[in-house]
Design a protein around this motif. Structure first.
Motif: not given
Length: 217
Positions: A149, A151, A163, A203, A206-207, A209-212
């Motif tokens: 990943d 991240y 964050e 973007e 959105k990233f 959000m996908k990572k919580g």
């Protein structure tokens, strides 16, 4: 025109590179430096598109340290490592330091020119056997169940900045929360965008959000 700086501790190497590169219509050698600190100062003064950086410079700051510091101060500059070290450890450390490319000193001139032009337009460049080794490493990590990943390439501080930025905090507010300067926040945000391949704040959100990451207290 690609504006370029040469950083190498050998005067003859710098002279040979200047002669080669200056003969090309699309490349301008703006300055030379013999060690890392000089290279950083030259880059800050001339704002090049590409810094051609040697790794081993025993009489000053080495190329890996200089590359990392330079990317912090000039995130948009492309750093192309030119070295004699055909070694996985140096290769991976150079990429981690923020280098856009890695070329061996014994490579043909045309390969060096291709590498310079590639990183200047925002692409990455690795010599062929290095690319194969990176792919093998990627496959090995997958087979071991390790994360690939993007991240995970972020530092802990970069994750914190990501964050908070995604939650809508301003650079000043992030700086106050993390007790760092606004300029440092801007540098971290730029590094996050580059490492994750993001182009805009939507973007980034959105990233996150996908990572919580958007869990508000």
């Amino acid at each position: 025109m690609i504006k370029l700086i040469i950083v190498d501790d050998h005067a003859m190497v710098r002279s040979g590179l200047r002669m080669l590169l200056s003969s090309k219509e699309d490349i301008e050698v703006a300055a030379e430096a013999s060690e890392g600190d000089e290279g950083i100062q030259a880059a800050l003064e001339y704002r090049p598109d590409v810094v051609l950086m040697d790794l081993s410079m025993p009489h000053g700051k080495d190329g890996l340290t200089a590359a990392s510091e330079l990317k912090q101060q000039l995130p948009d500059v492309a750093i192309l490592i030119l070295t004699m070290h055909d070694d996985d450890e140096y290769l991976f450390r150079a990429i981690h330091a923020g280098a856009s490319g890695y070329v061996l000193k014994n490579a043909p001139h045309e390969e060096l020119l291709t590498a310079i032009r590639s990183v200047a337009k925002g692409d990455a460049y690795l010599y062929p056997t290095a690319t194969k080794r990176l792919m093998n490493e990627y496959v090995d990590r997958l087979s071991r169940g390790e994360s690939t990943d993007q991240y995970d390439t972020l530092s802990e501080r970069e994750k914190e900045v990501l964050e908070l930025a995604a939650k809508g905090y301003s650079n000043k507010e992030i700086a106050e929360q993390l007790i760092i300067s606004v300029k440092t926040v801007e540098t971290h945000k730029s590094n996050v965008m580059e490492k994750l391949g993001l182009k805009s704040r939507p973007e980034l959100i959105k990233f996150a959000m996908k990572k919580g990451l958007l869990q508000f207290e």
